[in-house]
Design a protein around this motif. Structure first.
Motif, PDB file in Angstrom:
ATOM      1  N   SER A  57      -7.646  -5.878  -9.097  1.00  0.00           N
ATOM      2  CA  SER A  57      -6.508  -5.884  -8.175  1.00  0.00           C
ATOM      3  C   SER A  57      -6.099  -7.311  -7.817  1.00  0.00           C
ATOM      4  CB  SER A  57      -6.874  -5.126  -6.896  1.00  0.00           C
ATOM      5  OG  SER A  57      -5.877  -5.314  -5.919  1.00  0.00           O
ATOM      6  N   CYS A  58      -4.799  -7.518  -7.655  1.00  0.00           N
ATOM      7  CA  CYS A  58      -4.307  -8.822  -7.189  1.00  0.00           C
ATOM      8  C   CYS A  58      -4.434  -8.929  -5.682  1.00  0.00           C
ATOM      9  CB  CYS A  58      -2.860  -9.023  -7.596  1.00  0.00           C
ATOM     10  SG  CYS A  58      -2.644  -9.013  -9.377  1.00  0.00           S
ATOM     11  N   ALA A  59      -4.726  -7.811  -5.022  1.00  0.00           N
ATOM     12  CA  ALA A  59      -5.018  -7.779  -3.586  1.00  0.00           C
ATOM     13  C   ALA A  59      -3.912  -8.419  -2.752  1.00  0.00           C
ATOM     14  CB  ALA A  59      -6.369  -8.446  -3.306  1.00  0.00           C
ATOM     15  N   ILE A  60      -2.673  -8.160  -3.166  1.00  0.00           N
ATOM     16  CA  ILE A  60      -1.519  -8.699  -2.428  1.00  0.00           C
ATOM     17  C   ILE A  60      -1.362  -7.931  -1.119  1.00  0.00           C
ATOM     18  CG2 ILE A  60       0.988  -9.018  -2.478  1.00  0.00           C
ATOM     19  CD1 ILE A  60      -0.232 -10.673  -4.664  1.00  0.00           C
ATOM     20  N   VAL A  61      -1.040  -8.664  -0.087  1.00  0.00           N
ATOM     21  CA  VAL A  61      -0.751  -8.056   1.216  1.00  0.00           C
ATOM     22  C   VAL A  61       0.655  -8.490   1.602  1.00  0.00           C
ATOM     23  CG1 VAL A  61      -1.444  -7.898   3.637  1.00  0.00           C
ATOM     24  CG2 VAL A  61      -3.192  -8.119   1.855  1.00  0.00           C
ATOM     25  N   ARG A  62       1.598  -7.566   1.529  1.00  0.00           N
ATOM     26  CA  ARG A  62       2.995  -7.875   1.882  1.00  0.00           C
ATOM     27  C   ARG A  62       3.631  -6.612   2.441  1.00  0.00           C
ATOM     28  NH1 ARG A  62       5.454  -4.035  -1.759  1.00  0.00           N
ATOM     29  NH2 ARG A  62       4.419  -4.212  -3.760  1.00  0.00           N
ATOM     30  N   ALA A  63       4.688  -6.804   3.209  1.00  0.00           N
ATOM     31  CA  ALA A  63       5.249  -5.656   3.926  1.00  0.00           C
ATOM     32  C   ALA A  63       6.409  -5.010   3.197  1.00  0.00           C
ATOM     33  CB  ALA A  63       5.695  -6.086   5.325  1.00  0.00           C
ATOM     34  N   HIS A  64       7.011  -5.676   2.217  1.00  0.00           N
ATOM     35  CA  HIS A  64       8.244  -5.108   1.676  1.00  0.00           C
ATOM     36  C   HIS A  64       7.973  -3.944   0.725  1.00  0.00           C
ATOM     37  CE1 HIS A  64       7.534  -8.545  -1.161  1.00  0.00           C
ATOM     38  NE2 HIS A  64       7.793  -7.629  -2.053  1.00  0.00           N
ATOM     39  N   TYR A  65       8.563  -2.847   1.101  1.00  0.00           N
ATOM     40  CA  TYR A  65       8.530  -1.612   0.310  1.00  0.00           C
ATOM     41  C   TYR A  65       9.925  -1.018   0.320  1.00  0.00           C
ATOM     42  CZ  TYR A  65       3.531  -1.102  -0.580  1.00  0.00           C
ATOM     43  OH  TYR A  65       2.263  -1.266  -1.066  1.00  0.00           O
ATOM     44  N   SER A  66      10.144  -0.078  -0.575  1.00  0.00           N
ATOM     45  CA  SER A  66      11.492   0.473  -0.689  1.00  0.00           C
ATOM     46  C   SER A  66      11.755   1.612   0.292  1.00  0.00           C
ATOM     47  CB  SER A  66      11.732   0.942  -2.126  1.00  0.00           C
ATOM     48  OG  SER A  66      10.649   1.723  -2.570  1.00  0.00           O
ATOM     49  N   THR A  67      10.714   2.053   1.006  1.00  0.00           N
ATOM     50  CA  THR A  67      10.918   3.116   1.989  1.00  0.00           C
ATOM     51  C   THR A  67      10.445   2.625   3.362  1.00  0.00           C
ATOM     52  OG1 THR A  67       8.726   4.020   1.583  1.00  0.00           O
ATOM     53  CG2 THR A  67      10.528   4.926   0.272  1.00  0.00           C
ATOM     54  N   GLU A  68      11.013   3.223   4.414  1.00  0.00           N
ATOM     55  CA  GLU A  68      10.655   2.793   5.774  1.00  0.00           C
ATOM     56  C   GLU A  68       9.185   3.087   6.057  1.00  0.00           C
ATOM     57  OE1 GLU A  68      13.445   3.865   8.888  1.00  0.00           O
ATOM     58  OE2 GLU A  68      11.795   3.919  10.346  1.00  0.00           O
ATOM     59  N   ASP A  69       8.722   4.275   5.668  1.00  0.00           N
ATOM     60  CA  ASP A  69       7.308   4.594   5.887  1.00  0.00           C
ATOM     61  C   ASP A  69       6.410   3.652   5.090  1.00  0.00           C
ATOM     62  OD1 ASP A  69       7.629   6.579   7.730  1.00  0.00           O
ATOM     63  OD2 ASP A  69       7.469   8.239   6.309  1.00  0.00           O
ATOM     64  N   GLY A  70       6.881   3.267   3.908  1.00  0.00           N
ATOM     65  CA  GLY A  70       6.112   2.321   3.097  1.00  0.00           C
ATOM     66  C   GLY A  70       5.974   0.985   3.804  1.00  0.00           C
ATOM     67  N   VAL A  71       7.071   0.501   4.389  1.00  0.00           N
ATOM     68  CA  VAL A  71       7.034  -0.772   5.127  1.00  0.00           C
ATOM     69  C   VAL A  71       6.125  -0.641   6.347  1.00  0.00           C
ATOM     70  CG1 VAL A  71       8.414  -2.352   6.538  1.00  0.00           C
ATOM     71  CG2 VAL A  71       9.279  -1.597   4.322  1.00  0.00           C
ATOM     72  N   ALA A  72       6.267   0.457   7.071  1.00  0.00           N
ATOM     73  CA  ALA A  72       5.468   0.641   8.290  1.00  0.00           C
ATOM     74  C   ALA A  72       3.978   0.667   7.953  1.00  0.00           C
ATOM     75  CB  ALA A  72       5.879   1.933   8.994  1.00  0.00           C
ATOM     76  N   THR A  73       3.621   1.401   6.916  1.00  0.00           N
ATOM     77  CA  THR A  73       2.202   1.508   6.554  1.00  0.00           C
ATOM     78  C   THR A  73       1.666   0.151   6.107  1.00  0.00           C
ATOM     79  OG1 THR A  73       2.690   3.755   5.819  1.00  0.00           O
ATOM     80  CG2 THR A  73       0.560   2.849   5.184  1.00  0.00           C
ATOM     81  N   ALA A  74       2.477  -0.565   5.320  1.00  0.00           N
ATOM     82  CA  ALA A  74       2.017  -1.872   4.831  1.00  0.00           C
ATOM     83  C   ALA A  74       1.885  -2.869   5.983  1.00  0.00           C
ATOM     84  CB  ALA A  74       2.992  -2.404   3.792  1.00  0.00           C
TER      85      ALA A  74
END
Lengths: 446, 255
Positions: free
Chosen positions: A47-64
């Motif tokens: 895994s590249c173990a990236i930690v970032r908030a941008h996702y294409s869905t609102e729930d995805g962003v919230a969870t990240a």
């Protein structure tokens, strides 16, 4: 060995270890079995173990964004447990999303606003001021170096970037699993390695346990599939589970490159995590002042769906599956060479090749199954490492609620995020029965 | 001034090698420039930049796929390249003869660089045979090279902790060690520019080499799995440090 447990978790990787930890904290007597020799030694190790908030869905962003809070508070999350190997470190470099046609960045921005993720909008000059090695020409659409148009001189400029000060990567994903394992053990959890699950037993559509390769039987009325790229194989072992999933998972081969930073640029200390859809790459600093270059799965790149057993034994058809290939090395490094023209590209490929456990819409399945007591946290599609601590808690609450009578398929569990006050995630979003979610990026971006 | 750099294409060291038949390997893997040759080429390019009109030519005896390695050599700064194309492997006697013939057909060398060893076979004879054929002096495992146009001062690493400095008149042969420099890898622009550089292809058979009196034939390849035995050091930090020092001193013999 005691062979009766409340819950059996299959897989001691990024997802399996926090599920074990959270269930243990709730009082469940758990055992986690893994075919590897230690926690995180499976696909998590690639895994590249990236930690970032941008996702294409609102729930995805919230969870990240919720997940990021766990990484920022890693030691406390683990209950300050002692790990003889030390703690994994979260490197908060900040995260840049290049505004390009390769990302629906306007949607990401809307999701940031909805969730309350702080960010800055940069123009190209600000982008260059922060990352002096980049040029801001637009290279879209993403091409392969074999395409003669790859080297065409660009004429248009990018539209700037979105910067989140919170974002980065975890320096050692394997160690992070080991940390979580130690925290789980401190709460009574058991881990059993070099143990391959060959059978899932059940009676009257209720799971009753697993059988290991050495014919050891482990009894338990809860089994959680966290088997990563082997998830579809585990689902197939449980009668009717695979067939009952509308969203399936399969293993996708992926290469990640390590390319030296341009001379004179200290990317390791001065660099950011960058998602650059314009060239179909994401990149972050790696030890040795290297650029770690991942692919954002542009349409022009072939996808190699493989059998995970063949892959890990080096028996697959394409480059024996587990070898880096020169053509993909050139594709990813040359693409970054467009953005960073001082990037030096050795002839010898360096990096990692491993597997994504990919779902049909690249959004994970965190759900129960059609078999009572059998649950799954699968289809993580190369982008869920950052969410793993949240997923551990979500799964534990889901399992506990369903075991106590919740009809999750009819009335999905609403999961309350711990750090983002007042925000709930509808876990039906991650249902195995959902229709394909066309809001997804259908890529590692999730 | 003409500097010839002899390069070899070898399997990627990160690849897992599978043996085919008695003495071949499966070639479904990535091939790259021999790492020591990267140091040789980098040094040649640096030297050529200090002499007006100096030309660096990469020469390779290899399969048709070695074109990619020569393309890399030109991206790293070689002005042009020569591929002696052969479908079979050759021992160092024939390799040295082929390289000399190809160089002679091209021009007169002032300086010839090689790597100090080939990573795939562990071979380290070609530079000596090449120098003998040319009746040139040779120094191997160079870690520092200074050229003044007529002479070259070469510092070589003889064994761990011992360095020798040699003076040779040009022309001569220098084989590069890994301590010589950090390879200068190309940028995308340099990779693109390399496509426009000249690569001459010579069929091995067209060299019409005189058959040597003797030769070495690779009979058998066998996989060799290195055994790893982990030792778990336990105790207080000071005790672990003592154990580690003992291991490094008595077992590894590095301190």
């Amino acid at each position: 060995m005691n062979t009766t447990y409340d819950a059996i978790i299959i897989g001691a990787g990024a997802i399996g270890t926090p599920v074990a930890y959270e269930l243990s904290k709730m009082g469940y007597k758990t055992i986690t079995v893994d075919r590897g020799s230690d926690a995180g030694e499976g696909s998590t190790s690639g895994s590249c173990a990236i930690v970032r908030a941008h996702y294409s869905t609102e729930d995805g962003v919230a969870t990240a964004y919720e997940g990021m809070k766990y990484w920022l508070d890693w030691e406390n999350y683990l209950g300050r447990v002692h790990d003889e190997k030390g703690y994994a470190r979260y490197m908060n470099t900040g995260s840049i999303l290049v505004k390009s046609k390769g990302h629906d960045w306007k949607k990401v921005k809307r999701n940031y606003d909805a969730v309350g993720v702080p960010y800055e909008e940069w123009d190209n000059d600000q982008f260059k001021a922060h990352v002096p090695v980049v040029n801001t020409f637009q290279y879209w659409p993403v091409k392969r170096p074999e395409n003669p148009g790859f080297f065409d001189a660009p004429t248009e400029e990018l539209q700037g970037a979105i910067f989140c000060a919170e974002g980065g990567y975890v320096n050692d994903p394997v160690l992070s699993c080991h940390n979580t394992m130690r925290a789980a053990e401190a709460n009574g959890a058991t881990f059993h390695f070099n143990a391959e699950v060959v059978e899932i037993t059940s009676e009257n559509n209720r799971v009753t346990g697993v059988v290991l390769g050495d014919q050891t039987r482990i009894h338990g009325n809860i089994v959680v599939n966290c088997a990563g790229p082997h998830s579809f194989k585990i689902n197939k072992l449980a009668s009717g589970v695979y067939e009952g999933c509308k969203i399936k998972t399969k293993a996708l081969r992926h290469e990640v490159m390590h390319c030296p930073s341009p001379r004179g640029y200290d990317y390791l200390h001065d660099g950011y995590h960058i998602s650059d859809g314009d060239i179909g790459c994401y990149y972050r600093p790696e030890v040795g002042n290297m650029f770690l270059i991942g692919s954002e799965d542009p349409e022009c790149d072939p996808q190699h769906w493989v059998d995970p057993d063949q892959f890990y034994s080096g028996q697959g058809a394409y480059a024996r599956n587990n070898q880096l290939t020169g053509e993909q090395w050139r594709a990813q490094c040359y693409r970054l060479g467009l953005r960073i023209q001082s990037l030096q590209v050795p002839e010898q490929p360096g990096g990692v090749v491993d597997l994504y456990d990919c779902s049909d819409d690249w959004i994970p399945v965190y759900d129960r199954s059609d078999m009572d007591g059998f649950y799954m946290a699968v289809g993580t599609s190369g982008n869920q490492f950052k969410n793993a601590p949240v997923v551990g808690r979500m799964m534990a609450e889901l399992i506990d609620a369903v075991e106590n009578g919740l009809d999750h398929d009819t009335t999905p569990l609403q999961y309350q995020l711990k750090y983002l006050a007042g925000r709930w995630v509808n876990m039906g979003f991650y249902s195995r029965k959902r229709e394909i979610n066309y809001e997804s990026s259908f890529s590692v971006n999730g | 001034m003409k500097i010839y750099v002899c390069v070899k294409q070898v399997p990627d060291s990160a690849a897992s090698i599978r043996i085919r038949g008695e003495n071949r390997i499966h070639e479904d893997l990535t091939f790259v420039m021999n790492p020591c040759d990267e140091h040789a080429l980098t040094e040649a390019v640096v030297i050529s930049e200090t002499f007006k009109g100096c030309e660096t030519i990469a020469v390779c005896l290899g399969r048709p796929r070695a074109r990619e390695t020569l393309m890399s050599a030109m991206a790293m700064g070689a002005n042009r390249s020569i591929l002696i194309e052969s479908e079979t492997d050759h021992d160092s006697i024939t390799t040295a003869r082929a390289l000399k013939k190809a160089i002679d057909l091209d021009g007169t060398p002032d300086l010839i660089f090689t790597g100090k060893e080939a990573m795939d076979t562990g071979g380290m004879q070609t530079m000596f045979r090449l120098a003998a054929l040319y009746r040139m002096p040779v120094v191997t495992n160079a870690v520092d090279v200074r050229v003044d146009g007529k002479e070259v001062l070469v510092t070589s690493e003889a064994e761990q902790g011992v360095r020798c400095t040699w003076k040779m008149k040009l022309p001569c042969v220098v084989s590069a060690g890994k301590g010589l420099n950090s390879p200068g890898y190309p940028t995308l622009r340099q990779i693109m520019t390399a496509r426009k550089k000249k690569m001459e292809i010579i069929a091995f058979g067209d060299l019409d080499l005189e058959k040597p009196m003797g030769g070495a034939t690779l009979l058998k390849l066998e996989p060799w799995v290195e055994k790893r035995e982990a030792t778990w050091l336990q105790g207080a930090s000071s005790e672990i440090a003592d154990q580690l020092v003992t291991i490094l001193h008595h077992r590894a013999k590095v301190i």
